[in-house]
Scaffold this motif. Structure first.
Motif, PDB file in Angstrom:
ATOM      1  N   ASN A 252       0.826  -1.212   0.000  1.00  0.00           N
ATOM      2  CA  ASN A 252       0.000   0.000   0.000  1.00  0.00           C
ATOM      3  C   ASN A 252       0.860   1.263   0.000  1.00  0.00           C
ATOM      4  O   ASN A 252       0.422   2.326   0.453  1.00  0.00           O
ATOM      5  CB  ASN A 252      -0.928   0.005   1.220  1.00  0.00           C
ATOM      6  N   ILE A 253       2.074   1.136  -0.519  1.00  0.00           N
ATOM      7  CA  ILE A 253       3.003   2.266  -0.486  1.00  0.00           C
ATOM      8  C   ILE A 253       2.460   3.459  -1.258  1.00  0.00           C
ATOM      9  O   ILE A 253       2.688   4.620  -0.901  1.00  0.00           O
ATOM     10  CB  ILE A 253       4.380   1.828  -1.045  1.00  0.00           C
ATOM     11  N   LYS A 254       1.701   3.202  -2.294  1.00  0.00           N
ATOM     12  CA  LYS A 254       1.147   4.291  -3.093  1.00  0.00           C
ATOM     13  C   LYS A 254       0.171   5.132  -2.283  1.00  0.00           C
ATOM     14  O   LYS A 254       0.049   6.350  -2.496  1.00  0.00           O
ATOM     15  CB  LYS A 254       0.470   3.724  -4.338  1.00  0.00           C
ATOM     16  N   ARG A 255      -0.519   4.535  -1.329  1.00  0.00           N
ATOM     17  CA  ARG A 255      -1.493   5.263  -0.525  1.00  0.00           C
ATOM     18  C   ARG A 255      -0.795   6.290   0.364  1.00  0.00           C
ATOM     19  O   ARG A 255      -1.376   7.342   0.684  1.00  0.00           O
ATOM     20  CB  ARG A 255      -2.321   4.281   0.306  1.00  0.00           C
ATOM     21  N   PHE A 260      -0.040  12.200   1.153  1.00  0.00           N
ATOM     22  CA  PHE A 260       0.734  13.439   1.270  1.00  0.00           C
ATOM     23  C   PHE A 260       0.397  14.419   0.149  1.00  0.00           C
ATOM     24  O   PHE A 260       0.337  15.636   0.386  1.00  0.00           O
ATOM     25  CB  PHE A 260       2.231  13.146   1.260  1.00  0.00           C
ATOM     26  N   LEU A 261       0.197  13.937  -1.058  1.00  0.00           N
ATOM     27  CA  LEU A 261      -0.132  14.844  -2.156  1.00  0.00           C
ATOM     28  C   LEU A 261      -1.452  15.562  -1.886  1.00  0.00           C
ATOM     29  O   LEU A 261      -1.594  16.761  -2.190  1.00  0.00           O
ATOM     30  CB  LEU A 261      -0.186  14.073  -3.478  1.00  0.00           C
ATOM     31  N   GLU A 262      -2.398  14.849  -1.317  1.00  0.00           N
ATOM     32  CA  GLU A 262      -3.666  15.498  -0.962  1.00  0.00           C
ATOM     33  C   GLU A 262      -3.442  16.520   0.156  1.00  0.00           C
ATOM     34  O   GLU A 262      -3.991  17.630   0.125  1.00  0.00           O
ATOM     35  CB  GLU A 262      -4.682  14.447  -0.527  1.00  0.00           C
ATOM     36  N   TYR A 263      -2.662  16.140   1.152  1.00  0.00           N
ATOM     37  CA  TYR A 263      -2.348  17.068   2.245  1.00  0.00           C
ATOM     38  C   TYR A 263      -1.635  18.306   1.703  1.00  0.00           C
ATOM     39  O   TYR A 263      -1.962  19.450   2.068  1.00  0.00           O
ATOM     40  CB  TYR A 263      -1.475  16.365   3.288  1.00  0.00           C
ATOM     41  N   ALA A 264      -0.650  18.096   0.823  1.00  0.00           N
ATOM     42  CA  ALA A 264       0.117  19.213   0.274  1.00  0.00           C
ATOM     43  C   ALA A 264      -0.767  20.144  -0.545  1.00  0.00           C
ATOM     44  O   ALA A 264      -0.594  21.369  -0.522  1.00  0.00           O
ATOM     45  CB  ALA A 264       1.269  18.683  -0.587  1.00  0.00           C
ATOM     46  N   GLU A 265      -1.729  19.566  -1.254  1.00  0.00           N
ATOM     47  CA  GLU A 265      -2.632  20.398  -2.047  1.00  0.00           C
ATOM     48  C   GLU A 265      -3.517  21.245  -1.137  1.00  0.00           C
ATOM     49  O   GLU A 265      -3.715  22.447  -1.388  1.00  0.00           O
ATOM     50  CB  GLU A 265      -3.486  19.520  -2.957  1.00  0.00           C
ATOM     51  N   ASP A 266      -4.032  20.643  -0.072  1.00  0.00           N
ATOM     52  CA  ASP A 266      -4.844  21.397   0.879  1.00  0.00           C
ATOM     53  C   ASP A 266      -4.020  22.495   1.544  1.00  0.00           C
ATOM     54  O   ASP A 266      -4.503  23.623   1.740  1.00  0.00           O
ATOM     55  CB  ASP A 266      -5.418  20.461   1.947  1.00  0.00           C
ATOM     56  N   PHE A 267      -2.808  22.177   1.906  1.00  0.00           N
ATOM     57  CA  PHE A 267      -1.932  23.160   2.531  1.00  0.00           C
ATOM     58  C   PHE A 267      -1.674  24.322   1.571  1.00  0.00           C
ATOM     59  O   PHE A 267      -1.686  25.490   1.970  1.00  0.00           O
ATOM     60  CB  PHE A 267      -0.620  22.489   2.934  1.00  0.00           C
ATOM     61  N   ARG A 318       9.593   1.856  -8.269  1.00  0.00           N
ATOM     62  CA  ARG A 318       9.095   2.703  -9.358  1.00  0.00           C
ATOM     63  C   ARG A 318       8.052   3.699  -8.831  1.00  0.00           C
ATOM     64  O   ARG A 318       8.079   4.883  -9.193  1.00  0.00           O
ATOM     65  CB  ARG A 318       8.494   1.836 -10.460  1.00  0.00           C
ATOM     66  N   LYS A 319       7.139   3.236  -7.984  1.00  0.00           N
ATOM     67  CA  LYS A 319       6.144   4.139  -7.392  1.00  0.00           C
ATOM     68  C   LYS A 319       6.833   5.229  -6.573  1.00  0.00           C
ATOM     69  O   LYS A 319       6.418   6.405  -6.589  1.00  0.00           O
ATOM     70  CB  LYS A 319       5.178   3.355  -6.507  1.00  0.00           C
ATOM     71  N   THR A 320       7.879   4.856  -5.859  1.00  0.00           N
ATOM     72  CA  THR A 320       8.595   5.826  -5.029  1.00  0.00           C
ATOM     73  C   THR A 320       9.291   6.872  -5.878  1.00  0.00           C
ATOM     74  O   THR A 320       9.239   8.077  -5.585  1.00  0.00           O
ATOM     75  CB  THR A 320       9.616   5.101  -4.138  1.00  0.00           C
ATOM     76  N   VAL A 321       9.962   6.427  -6.944  1.00  0.00           N
ATOM     77  CA  VAL A 321      10.659   7.371  -7.827  1.00  0.00           C
ATOM     78  C   VAL A 321       9.662   8.305  -8.504  1.00  0.00           C
ATOM     79  O   VAL A 321       9.906   9.515  -8.636  1.00  0.00           O
ATOM     80  CB  VAL A 321      11.497   6.604  -8.874  1.00  0.00           C
ATOM     81  N   LEU A 322       8.523   7.766  -8.925  1.00  0.00           N
ATOM     82  CA  LEU A 322       7.499   8.608  -9.547  1.00  0.00           C
ATOM     83  C   LEU A 322       6.960   9.633  -8.545  1.00  0.00           C
ATOM     84  O   LEU A 322       6.650  10.774  -8.915  1.00  0.00           O
ATOM     85  CB  LEU A 322       6.360   7.745 -10.082  1.00  0.00           C
ATOM     86  N   PHE A 323       6.862   9.235  -7.285  1.00  0.00           N
ATOM     87  CA  PHE A 323       6.430  10.189  -6.256  1.00  0.00           C
ATOM     88  C   PHE A 323       7.459  11.306  -6.105  1.00  0.00           C
ATOM     89  O   PHE A 323       7.100  12.490  -5.966  1.00  0.00           O
ATOM     90  CB  PHE A 323       6.228   9.458  -4.929  1.00  0.00           C
TER      91      PHE A 323
END
Length: 730
Positions: A252-255, A260-267, A318-323
């Motif tokens: 569930n690493i993508k979650r 964080f991306l949702e949190y960062a957008e709200d911030f 790969r998911k981590t690098v894309l993040f």
């Protein structure tokens, strides 16, 4: 004066009276005017005495007048000194008077300065006291903008008393200010304890003013606040992804990244104007999330490394690098949608400073990915090697080479998507290993091929394909090295070097082409052997072409077009130049191995040599992009000209042989002269005489070798003469 009355005497320092009289009376007739001359001289003497008297009287009167003038000058000087002394006395009195007046003024000025300083200090202390009181009042009312302004003012005022901090009043004020600062820090920090990203405009304004107060407290307090704030904000992340829960598992690493991306957008949307830009709160929050995530993922990798398969590992990485690339978009002001969906197919984003901030935790376990890649390339390699020599006659490069090059490109691109450091470098070493292994397979094949009696078409196609394949892999090595140097992390750059592998394939190209030429020479060997079998010592006729020349011409005409079909460009040029060199060397050696060639035999050999020269001039250049190859034609001309000249000298009278040889050959030497003697059939025992006539010195290595060979001939003949009863005395 003396000058006017007696110029002869006054102007001549070496006056001679005798010469003076002789000048006056040069002869006897001039003595008649002696009385006149005497009278004239007496008059001049009288005039001179009168002038002297007048001069003495004038000097006497001048001395008296000078004394009077000197006396008057002394009196004037005495008067001047008196006046100067009087002026100095008055100036001293005036200076003393000014000093007395200035002393009083200076004392008054010092008093004024001290009074001003005291007034300013008292005013500032009063401002500090009132400021501290107002500061406490505003803090209680939570008027943070005013608190920040007052705090800056008080801090600035207290800094003016830094040199007087030992004074009791200053110490008391400083202590009171420090206590108020502690209250401010505690209250402001408490304001942010319950800070939420979904903040109201009223709360946002209050927190913005609170940030102003934190700035006023100083850099150390600000750094302390930011550290505490970022950790506090990530507490929700830590509790939601608590270790051991399903959502916190590796699959569930993508979650995590989506959270964080949702949190960062709200911030970004709600809190962008709360914090000063120079605080870089968004970057600090991102780094704190990445640090905690790296620690969490790293711990799980350490625990589960033995259970993770390569495909799963690659997916996680790969998911981590894309993040990390998505983070780059967040901080890229030119990106219009930095908080877009977490897209696993977006591979064209450049990674700035966030490269490896999370994915570095995968580095200790990159052997999982490399072992997987090693298995894939090993399977591909073994399959290619098993079908290595299944050739398609239309292909100029081995199919296995194409498969290997394609796989290298895909593996490198795939690895670069997830790592440009340790794993990327590990793949580089893995690819280098199999490229080197492949070169050994090609070497073994070349060495195992039997070309003693020439080439059959399948083997010919194989050796040509190997030459082309090795050149293709040279280009591949260059491309791999250049791409890796452009894409790998700086710390690994110095280790990217394929020069040895490049050199190995360069040698393989050369060896393959030389092997190809060896096979052609082997195929023409019977024809050259027939050339030796001709009875050249008794040859008495001339024909257009002997069978061996016809066979050599037919062999070249048959196989060279086939070679050109498979090998083109610079490799064919190398083949062509090497091939003609070998053919000429073999033909030349066969000519020089002939003995006792007759005159007609020499003429026939000249005709055959001309035919071979024309064959090489006319057949091979047609396969070049530019048939007008001056270098190629010049090489043929020089090599054949030497052989033709030697054949022309074979049947000359022996007494003119040495002189004619030196005349014909500009760069002549004793070795070439011995070749003519050999072809002519002159025995070694007789060649020393000809070498002496040629001018060869006694210590010439060629002459010494001829003498040694002559002794060997004598040793071979002695047993035969003894067998039949002959000896040298008989």
């Amino acid at each position: 004066t003396m000058d006017t009355k007696f110029p002869e005497v006054s102007q001549d320092t070496d006056f001679d009276p005798i010469q003076f009289i002789n000048n006056r009376f040069p002869d006897a007739s001039s003595l008649s005017r002696i009385d006149d001359e005497i009278k004239d001289l007496e008059d001049k003497i009288v005039g001179f005495d009168q002038s002297v008297l007048e001069c003495v009287n004038g000097q006497k009167h001048s001395g008296v007048k000078g004394k009077e003038e000197l006396k008057n000058a002394n009196l004037a000087i005495e008067d001047l000194f008196g006046r100067i002394h009087e002026i100095k006395s008055k100036a001293y009195e005036a200076e003393e008077m000014v000093k007395e007046i200035s002393k009083d003024i200076r004392d008054l000025d010092f008093a004024r300065q001290h009074l001003n300083t005291t007034i300013v200090a008292l005013s500032r202390i009063n401002d500090i006291i009132s400021g501290l009181g107002e500061l406490e009042f505003m803090l209680e009312k939570k008027q943070y903008r005013e608190v920040g302004n007052l705090l800056e003012m008080v801090t600035r005022m207290l800094s003016l008393f830094h040199d007087y901090k030992s004074v009791a009043t200053v110490m008391e004020l400083q202590s009171r200010a420090d206590e108020i600062k502690r209250k401010i820090k505690k209250q402001i920090f408490a304001e942010f304890d319950l800070f939420e990203v979904a903040i109201s405009s009223e709360e946002a304004d209050k927190h913005t003013k609170a940030c102003f107060v934190i700035d006023a407290l100083g850099e150390r307090i600000r750094e302390e606040f930011l550290t505490q704030f970022t950790k506090k904000q990530m507490e929700k992340y830590t509790s939601e992804f608590y270790p051991g829960t399903d959502i916190a598992k590796l699959e569930n690493i993508k979650r995590r990244y989506t959270w964080f991306l949702e949190y960062a957008e709200d911030f970004e949307n709600n809190c962008f104007e709360v914090f000063p830009v120079n605080w870089e709160v968004k970057r600090l929050l991102t780094e704190e999330f990445c640090f905690q995530t790296r620690e969490a993922i790293g711990g799980m990798l350490n625990e589960q490394a033995s259970m993770i398969d390569a495909s799963h590992f690659k997916g996680l990485l790969r998911k981590t690098v894309l993040f990390e690339k998505q983070l780059a978009r967040i901080f890229d002001v030119s990106d219009t949608n930095p908080f877009g969906d977490f897209d696993e197919e977006s591979n064209d984003i450049e990674i700035p400073s966030f490269e490896g901030i999370v994915s570095s935790c995968f580095n200790p376990h990159m052997n999982i990915y490399l072992q997987y890649q090693s298995k894939l390339i090993s399977e591909m390699y073994d399959k290619s090697i098993s079908e290595l020599w299944n050739l398609d006659t239309d292909r100029k490069v081995l199919i296995s080479c194409t498969d290997l090059v394609v796989y290298i490109g895909k593996a490198r691109s795939s690895c670069l998507e997830i790592d440009s450091g340790k794993g990327y470098y590990g793949l580089f070493k893995l690819l280098s290993k199999y490229l080197n292994k492949y070169s050994h397979h090609l070497y073994d094949k070349v060495n195992s091929m039997d070309n003693t009696n020439g080439w059959n078409i399948p083997d010919l196609s194989i050796i040509c394909c190997i030459a082309n394949t090795s050149q293709t892999l040279i280009n591949t090595c260059d491309e791999i090295e250049d791409i890796y140097k452009d894409t790998i992390q700086q710390s690994y750059l110095k280790n990217i070097d394929l020069s040895e592998l490049n050199h190995a394939y360069s040698q393989l190209t050369t060896i393959s082409i030389n092997k190809l030429i060896d096979g052609f020479i082997g195929g023409m060997k019977p024809s050259f052997q027939r050339m030796l079998n001709v009875q050249w010592d008794t040859w008495d006729t001339i024909t257009d072409h002997l069978p061996h020349i016809i066979e050599i011409s037919a062999y070249i005409a048959q196989y060279i077009p086939i070679v050109h079909k498979w090998i083109t460009g610079p490799r064919f040029i190398f083949f062509r130049d090497s091939f003609i060199t070998r053919v000429i060397d073999v033909y030349e050696n066969h000519i020089y191995s002939l003995r006792g060639v007759s005159e007609m035999g020499a003429q026939q050999l000249l005709l055959d040599t001309e035919a071979l020269k024309n064959l090489l001039r006319n057949e091979l250049p047609d396969f070049l992009p530019n048939g007008n190859d001056k270098r190629y034609f010049e090489r043929i001309r020089v090599r054949f000209e030497k052989m033709e000249n030697i054949l022309k000298l074979v049947n000359l009278p022996t007494h003119t042989l040495a002189d004619t040889f030196k005349a014909v050959f500009t760069n002549h030497n004793s070795s070439d002269f011995v070749k003519i003697l050999d072809v002519r059939g002159i025995k070694k025992t007789q060649q020393s005489t000809y070498l002496e006539a040629y001018g060869s010195p006694p210590d010439d290595p060629v002459r010494l070798l001829v003498q040694q060979q002559a002794e060997q001939e004598d040793n071979l003949l002695n047993p035969i003469t003894n067998l039949f009863g002959f000896n040298k005395r008989n």
